[in-house]
Design an enzyme around this catalytic site. Structure first.
Site: not given
Ligand code: NOJ
Length: 550
Positions: A217, A276
């Site tokens: 993440d 991500e």
């Molecule tokens: C990306 C995640 O996919 C999202 O759902 C989240 O709110 C943010 N990162 C913060 O962790």
């Protein structure tokens, strides 16, 4: 947490090959909304476990589970209080272990979410940091600073939170702490060795349990520019996609992933890291997947591309070209838990972004979504599916504000933040309580008529979106060349039509609103809509993709 578990679940043995991930189709399960085994209205791990045969039958290679760790759920689990514990709302560590074992038994890989940019404000380190006060060594593991202004009443810099408002919150003793997301999500200080040690240990904990990889993440956010410099203007969110910010995509993040890659290398079985990483360009994204870093990165440029042949061709070419020099597979994705589902995005006029509140023309959206999926699944590389897209689900655009739980909605102050609409629990059966999601209700209300889109309603109907996905994944498995490599050959096609070839295979996609007549390149393998071949020519209906054997 001291639960004792048996030896780790072995990775799938049947069909195991190294580099399994290069052409893998990976299905995202959002545990809150997938299946609820205990009937409390919230999905759980036991629920996911009961539905693994469905995923096997669908034909995916791996499952990525969004966070199920101990969390106060300020951001649906992306605020982790204990990285080694399962939140009771999702089950226990034994449930996680059983889920991984069952998945492996079925030949499915399991990828879990790792949230290293920030913890929950209920994480033990943060609570101690607050308790112990300014100067405490625990404060160094986060970004605590005195404020500016005569009495320290102003935040230490001008950074804005992705969820709206300042990225700083002041605590009782007068110091401020940094949170790029909600105030309940304080950012870790990745200059601190204890943070590195802790995350290497967390990786090992889950690798020991048998997971096949991690979706990382906010992989672009861990390292902040030295001195946390001001940006100098407001509305910073608008710059996120294009400019390099002092809190995103800093070169220092790569050292972290090199060290994690070495941790994975200690383990047998080809485990992977998936970034991500929202970066300004696909070339910047490619840096995360150099041979000694991660294995894959989400292709958000592709996700943001309109249903338009020229735009699609461009993003496909730049994605493949960016990944080739680093030897990583390209990846493709149309939906996830943070954006309006593509059946609804494509139902609306292009250019409205990825957070929509209008249903648009649903029939048009579904037609294009089906065509877009066949196009995506014909591209070389790995593809990500988001639960429910195989049912052609639209976003639920009319959720009343009072049921919404997305913190970005409540803090948005005029920005987007409609992520609840893609998180509504999915329908399994035509009728019954929460359409088979569970024996109780569902944490977000499901719309009327949701049952008509259910797995039960679509199974066996050759025209259904579910059967289209099943067939597409079957064909893809039968032709492993489809996901392999990094090359395709563009073929001549009229404006608005994409045509490309790959080993005994051609894909044609008409992105226009009108039928287009083209030479038939072979025999139809699969089509996203009704198509009839007459002699040497075929009329491609509007918004339709066809797969051909040649
Ligand atoms: C990306 C995640 O996919 C999202 O759902 C989240 O709110 C943010 N990162 C913060 O962790």
């Amino acid at each position: 947490m001291t639960q004792h578990l048996a030896a780790p679940a072995a990775a799938p043995t049947s069909g195991t090959r190294t580099d399994w991930w290069r052409g893998a189709v990976i299905y995202q399960v959002y545990p809150r909304s997938f299946a609820d085994a205990d009937g409390d209205g919230m999905g759980d791990l036991a629920g996911v476990r009961t539905r693994l045969p469905y995923l096997k039958d669908l034909g995916v290679d791996a499952v990525w589970l969004s966070p199920f760790y101990a969390s106060p759920q300020a951001d649906a689990g992306y605020d982790v209080a204990d990285y080694r514990a399962v939140d009771p709302m999702f089950g226990t560590l034994h449930d996680a272990d059983a889920l991984i074992r069952d998945a492996h038994g079925l030949g499915l890989r399991v990828i879990v979410d790792l949230v290293p940019n920030h913890s929950s404000d209920r994480h033990d380190w943060f609570r101690r940091a607050l308790r112990e006060g300014p100067g405490s060594p625990l404060r160094d593991r986060y970004h605590f600073r005195p404020g500016k202004g005569e009495h320290g009443e102003l935040p230490p810099n001008d950074w804005e939170s992705i969820f709206g408002g300042p990225a700083w919150t002041r605590v009782e003793d007068g110091e401020w702490y940094l949170h790029l997301f909600a105030p309940e999500q304080p950012d870790f200080n990745w200059d601190h060795p204890a943070v590195h040690d802790e995350f290497r240990s967390i990786l090992r904990f889950w690798l020991d349990l048998g997971v096949d990889g991690f979706r990382v993440d906010v992989a672009h956010g861990l390292v902040k520019a030295p001195g946390l410099p001001d940006i100098g203007h407001h509305d910073q969110l608008k710059l996120l996609g294009s400019d390099t910010m002092p809190f995103f995509d800093q070169d220092g993040v790569h050292e972290v992933y090199r060290s994690w890659r070495q941790v994975l290398a200690e383990y047998a079985g080809d485990r992977i890291l998936v970034a991500e990483a929202w970066t300004p360009t696909v070339e910047r994204t490619a840096l995360y997947v150099r041979p000694d870093e991660m294995h894959q990165a989400f292709n958000f440029q592709y996700l943001g591309t309109h249903w338009d042949a020229a735009e699609l061709r461009k993003v496909i070419d730049t994605s493949l070209a960016a990944m080739r020099p680093v030897g990583a597979p390209a990846t493709w994705v149309l939906s996830n838990h943070d954006v309006t589902r593509h059946a609804t995005r494509f139902a609306n006029p292009a250019g409205l972004g990825t957070q929509l509140r209008t249903p648009g023309d649903r029939a048009l959206g579904l037609r294009r979504a089906r065509a877009a999926t066949l196009l995506m699944l014909a591209l070389p590389g790995s593809a990500y599916l988001y639960q429910g897209e195989e049912l052609g689900l639209p976003d639920v655009t009319d959720l009343p504000d009072e049921v919404r739980q997305d913190p970005s909605f409540h803090r948005a102050q005029g920005q987007d933040g409609f992520r609840d609409g893609c998180r509504v629990p999915i329908p399994w059966t035509k009728d019954g309580s929460s359409y088979g999601f569970g024996a109780g209700g569902s944490w977000l209300p499901q719309p009327e008529g949701w049952g008509e889109l259910s797995v039960q309603a679509q199974t066996g109907d050759p025209g259904s979106t579910l059967e289209l996905y099943r067939e597409a994944l079957r064909v893809r498995r039968a032709r492993p060349g489809l996901g392999a490599g990094s090359a395709l050959t563009w073929l001549d096609a009229p404006e608005g039509v994409l045509a490309f070839g790959r080993e005994g295979f051609v894909c044609t996609a008409n992105t226009t609103a009108d039928p287009v007549r083209v030479p038939a390149p072979g025999t139809v393998l699969l089509a996203s809509g009704p198509v009839e071949v007459t002699g040497p020519e075929v009329e491609l209906p509007a918004d339709t993709t066809v797969w051909w054997a040649v």
